[in-house]
Design a protein around this motif. Structure first.
Motif, PDB file in Angstrom:
ATOM      1  N   UNK A  70      -4.639   5.892  10.677  1.00  0.00           N
ATOM      2  CA  UNK A  70      -4.448   7.342  10.685  1.00  0.00           C
ATOM      3  C   UNK A  70      -5.474   8.038   9.792  1.00  0.00           C
ATOM      4  N   UNK A  71      -5.050   8.688   8.723  1.00  0.00           N
ATOM      5  CA  UNK A  71      -5.933   9.552   7.944  1.00  0.00           C
ATOM      6  C   UNK A  71      -7.186   8.850   7.430  1.00  0.00           C
ATOM      7  N   UNK A  72      -7.052   7.582   7.040  1.00  0.00           N
ATOM      8  CA  UNK A  72      -8.170   6.904   6.411  1.00  0.00           C
ATOM      9  C   UNK A  72      -9.059   6.103   7.330  1.00  0.00           C
ATOM     10  N   UNK A  73      -8.763   6.085   8.617  1.00  0.00           N
ATOM     11  CA  UNK A  73      -9.417   5.130   9.512  1.00  0.00           C
ATOM     12  C   UNK A  73     -10.911   5.394   9.689  1.00  0.00           C
ATOM     13  N   UNK A  74     -11.374   6.628   9.487  1.00  0.00           N
ATOM     14  CA  UNK A  74     -12.789   6.933   9.681  1.00  0.00           C
ATOM     15  C   UNK A  74     -13.646   6.538   8.486  1.00  0.00           C
ATOM     16  N   UNK A  75     -13.029   6.437   7.295  1.00  0.00           N
ATOM     17  CA  UNK A  75     -13.759   6.024   6.085  1.00  0.00           C
ATOM     18  C   UNK A  75     -12.772   5.274   5.194  1.00  0.00           C
ATOM     19  N   UNK A  76     -12.555   4.019   5.521  1.00  0.00           N
ATOM     20  CA  UNK A  76     -11.514   3.226   4.863  1.00  0.00           C
ATOM     21  C   UNK A  76     -11.794   3.024   3.387  1.00  0.00           C
ATOM     22  N   UNK A  77     -13.074   2.870   3.027  1.00  0.00           N
ATOM     23  CA  UNK A  77     -13.407   2.677   1.624  1.00  0.00           C
ATOM     24  C   UNK A  77     -13.154   3.915   0.797  1.00  0.00           C
ATOM     25  N   UNK A  78     -13.472   5.079   1.334  1.00  0.00           N
ATOM     26  CA  UNK A  78     -13.224   6.330   0.608  1.00  0.00           C
ATOM     27  C   UNK A  78     -11.727   6.584   0.463  1.00  0.00           C
ATOM     28  N   UNK A  97      -5.234  -4.417   0.418  1.00  0.00           N
ATOM     29  CA  UNK A  97      -6.323  -4.364   1.396  1.00  0.00           C
ATOM     30  C   UNK A  97      -7.297  -3.236   1.086  1.00  0.00           C
ATOM     31  N   UNK A  98      -6.815  -2.209   0.399  1.00  0.00           N
ATOM     32  CA  UNK A  98      -7.703  -1.105   0.048  1.00  0.00           C
ATOM     33  C   UNK A  98      -8.870  -1.538  -0.809  1.00  0.00           C
ATOM     34  N   UNK A  99      -8.629  -2.446  -1.754  1.00  0.00           N
ATOM     35  CA  UNK A  99      -9.728  -2.868  -2.626  1.00  0.00           C
ATOM     36  C   UNK A  99     -10.825  -3.566  -1.836  1.00  0.00           C
ATOM     37  N   UNK A 100     -10.462  -4.298  -0.782  1.00  0.00           N
ATOM     38  CA  UNK A 100     -11.475  -4.976   0.031  1.00  0.00           C
ATOM     39  C   UNK A 100     -12.387  -3.970   0.718  1.00  0.00           C
ATOM     40  N   UNK A 101     -11.817  -2.879   1.204  1.00  0.00           N
ATOM     41  CA  UNK A 101     -12.649  -1.894   1.884  1.00  0.00           C
ATOM     42  C   UNK A 101     -13.507  -1.090   0.911  1.00  0.00           C
ATOM     43  N   UNK A 102     -13.065  -0.980  -0.341  1.00  0.00           N
ATOM     44  CA  UNK A 102     -13.952  -0.424  -1.373  1.00  0.00           C
ATOM     45  C   UNK A 102     -15.145  -1.348  -1.563  1.00  0.00           C
ATOM     46  N   UNK A 140     -15.808   1.113  10.545  1.00  0.00           N
ATOM     47  CA  UNK A 140     -15.282   2.462  10.699  1.00  0.00           C
ATOM     48  C   UNK A 140     -16.452   3.430  10.941  1.00  0.00           C
ATOM     49  N   UNK A 141     -16.145   4.709  11.091  1.00  0.00           N
ATOM     50  CA  UNK A 141     -17.183   5.683  11.434  1.00  0.00           C
ATOM     51  C   UNK A 141     -18.213   5.870  10.331  1.00  0.00           C
ATOM     52  N   UNK A 142     -17.848   5.529   9.106  1.00  0.00           N
ATOM     53  CA  UNK A 142     -18.794   5.655   7.995  1.00  0.00           C
ATOM     54  C   UNK A 142     -19.784   4.498   7.945  1.00  0.00           C
TER      55      UNK A 142
END
Length: 221
Positions: A70-78, A97-102, A140-142
């Motif tokens: 949802x909200x974060x899918x376009x820029x998961x790291x941000x 899982x958030x830390x991995x995308x950072x 992702x889009x980023x």
């Protein structure tokens, strides 16, 4: 299991002298607050202290579902980097899982050229040297590799990735990963009677010589 592939990508950059995992990472949104003390080591060990709810069932209580869908899918790291600190960096372990995308966002910026540059880096430095032909990462889009969750390969290629670590990072006489990096993966961060975690790899709590990639809903290497 994509998280363990992410560990390998950081290891290649460390081998090349392009990253120091013990220095604080440089993210624009962290420069003026206490998150500026977080290191790559702490991200790899799931001990950054950043708030993140790893819940795949309760959407109202989850950070991973909005990050991926949802909200974060376009820029998961941000999305993950925007989370506040819940704990002092390095003081508390919890799966995120958030830390991995950072981490993957940081890798993207080091490698350059967005998703295209990342795919070239992954193929040239990791997959092709060990004979992996079917790896299909999702971005992702980023342009960030969604290394928390999305890496497809046939089982034989996942096995090749496991063999790289079993062989201490060496493949056909070539050092893909330093042996010290493989040992780092299986040095415990968190250890209980039920589970044991290193640096983006899991370990058997009863036998630390056994270490493995573990994916959602049961896949293992």
């Amino acid at each position: 299991m994509a998280k363990s592939v992410t560990h390998a990508l950081v290891g290649i950059l460390a081998r090349q002298g392009r990253i120091d995992i013990y220095k604080p990472v440089d993210l624009p949104e962290w420069r003026d607050d206490e998150r500026s003390r977080i290191t790559m080591d702490q991200l790899l060990r799931m001990s950054s202290g950043l708030a993140f709810q790893e819940d795949y069932v309760d959407g109202a209580n989850s950070d991973v579902i909005p990050m991926l869908m949802f909200d974060g899918r376009h820029d998961t790291g941000a999305f993950a980097a925007a989370k506040p600190l819940d704990h002092e960096p390095g003081s508390h372990w919890y799966y995120s899982s958030g830390t991995t995308n950072i981490i993957c966002r940081i890798i993207r910026d080091i490698v350059g050229d967005g998703a295209s540059g990342m795919l070239r880096f992954m193929n040239d430095e990791l997959f092709e040297p060990i004979g992996i032909r079917t790896a299909t990462p999702k971005f992702d889009r980023s342009g960030t590799f969604i290394g928390s969750s999305y890496m497809q390969m046939i089982p034989q290629d996942f096995a090749r990735f496991g063999l790289l670590y079993l062989r201490g990072g060496i493949w056909d006489g070539n050092e893909i990963l330093p042996k010290e990096w493989v040992d780092y993966a299986r040095s415990p961060t968190f250890h209980s009677t039920e589970e044991c975690y290193g640096a983006h790899w899991w370990m058997n709590p009863d036998n630390p010589n056994q270490f493995y990639c573990g994916g959602y809903d049961g896949p293992r290497i």
